[in-house]
Design an enzyme around this catalytic site. Structure first.
Site, PDB file in Angstrom:
ATOM      1  N   HIS A 131       7.726 -36.106 -10.664  1.00 22.90           N
ATOM      2  CA  HIS A 131       8.353 -37.224 -11.359  1.00 22.90           C
ATOM      3  C   HIS A 131       8.152 -37.152 -12.867  1.00 22.90           C
ATOM      4  CE1 HIS A 131       4.363 -39.108 -11.962  1.00 22.90           C
ATOM      5  NE2 HIS A 131       4.086 -38.604 -10.764  1.00 22.90           N
ATOM      6  N   ASP A 132       9.198 -37.564 -13.574  1.00 21.67           N
ATOM      7  CA  ASP A 132       9.170 -37.757 -15.026  1.00 21.67           C
ATOM      8  C   ASP A 132       8.997 -36.468 -15.821  1.00 21.67           C
ATOM      9  OD1 ASP A 132       9.159 -40.740 -14.774  1.00 21.67           O
ATOM     10  OD2 ASP A 132       7.193 -40.346 -13.884  1.00 21.67           O
ATOM     11  N   GLY A 174       3.321 -34.470 -12.549  1.00 18.01           N
ATOM     12  CA  GLY A 174       4.114 -35.480 -13.226  1.00 18.01           C
ATOM     13  C   GLY A 174       4.018 -35.422 -14.738  1.00 18.01           C
TER      14      GLY A 174
END
Length: 331
Positions: free
Chosen positions: A182-183, A200
């Site tokens: 994520h991200d 992440g």
């Protein structure tokens, strides 16, 4: 008598098989705001395509696929058997989903895939993140550019919060069994070898090459034109143009092979080597601190300036610092 029965049964089975697996043609006219979408697509009868899905021209959908109600497929997209598109997902033109590929998720948010992308066998792209802080009611996002080759068993997750995005640029080769969490922010023209794992919030710039089984710690930055050796565990930043290896990864000099292949001139490479030696390989105790050696580098070429700026950025308070280095590490 038994031979005749077997022959009759085989003929019936062939007829049934031909009927079941013969593609059929659909024409959709779906209104979306002020626009009307028309699609002449080949859809196999065993696939499930929601009537509200929007299909571009020349879309081909193989057996046992499924497409959600809010999905949009651009012209020329092709889904191989057993591939699926869930949730609010937008595919650009000429995208290809290989067998078993899954794109999108039914959670709030969306997955946007550009044009000319290939999603490999059993890859999972645009699903919910694995961050325990994520709340299911929050929208999460993934944006993928154009001309990416995402190979088999790769997983790419959406963002962990509505104010962020997982972003992948253009022209990346993401080999088998890689993971992008994520991200993350991935630039253009990178090569991630098999089993490269990004935690992440990792940021990777352009023309980065990782060897197999590379692991990158969360919030690390990897500069353009750098090389990460096989099995490296990268827990701090890798500045532009550099090569790292080991557990924990250490600077091993400049990525001379990569720089040469990408068209850096002899003068640029020579100046980068001089600057690297001044900063990282000075064994003279009177040469001053790291920051002082960094300030003493005199540069004319843009490449040297960019390397120095990349190093300074990694030393900022909100960053993880630079990978360790040894004086004997040569270029």
């Amino acid at each position: 008598m038994s031979i005749m029965r077997r022959s009759s049964f085989s003929s019936s089975l062939r007829i049934f098989h031909t009927f079941l697996f013969h593609p059929r043609f659909f024409s959709y006219h779906v209104a979306d705001e002020d626009r009307v979408y028309t699609s002449n697509s080949i859809i196999h009868p065993t696939s499930i395509v929601h009537p509200n899905a929007i299909l571009g021209l020349g879309v081909s959908i193989g057996p046992f696929c499924s497409i959600s109600s809010s999905a949009k497929l651009g012209n020329g997209c092709k889904l191989y058997p057993g591939s699926h598109i869930f949730g609010n997902t937008d595919l650009g033109d000429n995208c290809m989903l290989m067998t078993g590929a899954v794109v999108g998720d039914d959670y709030p948010g969306c997955t946007v895939i550009g044009s000319n992308n290939t999603i490999g066998y059993h890859a999972v792209v645009g699903v919910k993140c694995q961050d325990l802080k994520y709340k299911p009611e929050d929208a999460c996002y993934l944006e993928v550019g154009n001309n990416n080759d995402i190979r088999e068993h790769t997983s790419i997750h959406r963002s962990s919060k509505s104010t962020d995005r997982t972003v992948i640029g253009d022209g990346n080769l993401i080999m088998g069994a890689c993971h992008i969490a994520h991200d993350c922010k991935i630039g253009d023209n990178n090569i991630f070898a098999n089993n490269t794992l990004l935690a992440g919030h990792v940021e990777v710039e352009d023309y980065v090459h990782t060897a197999g089984a590379t692991v990158i710690h969360q919030f690390c930055h990897v500069g353009s034109f750098s090389f990460l050796g096989g099995g490296s565990v990268v827990s701090q930043d890798v500045p532009k143009y550099m090569m790292v290896a080991g557990d924990r990864a250490e600077l091993r000099g400049l990525n001379l092979v990569g720089l040469t292949r990408r068209g850096f001139t002899i003068e640029e490479i020579r100046s980068l080597k001089t600057a690297y030696r001044k900063i990282f390989m000075c064994g003279d105790t009177t040469a001053g601190s790291f920051e002082e050696r960094l300030a003493q580098v005199v540069y004319i070429l843009t490449a040297v300036r960019d390397m120095l700026q990349s190093i300074r950025n990694s030393l900022a308070k909100d960053r993880r610092g630079i990978c360790k280095y040894r004086y004997w590490s040569g270029s």
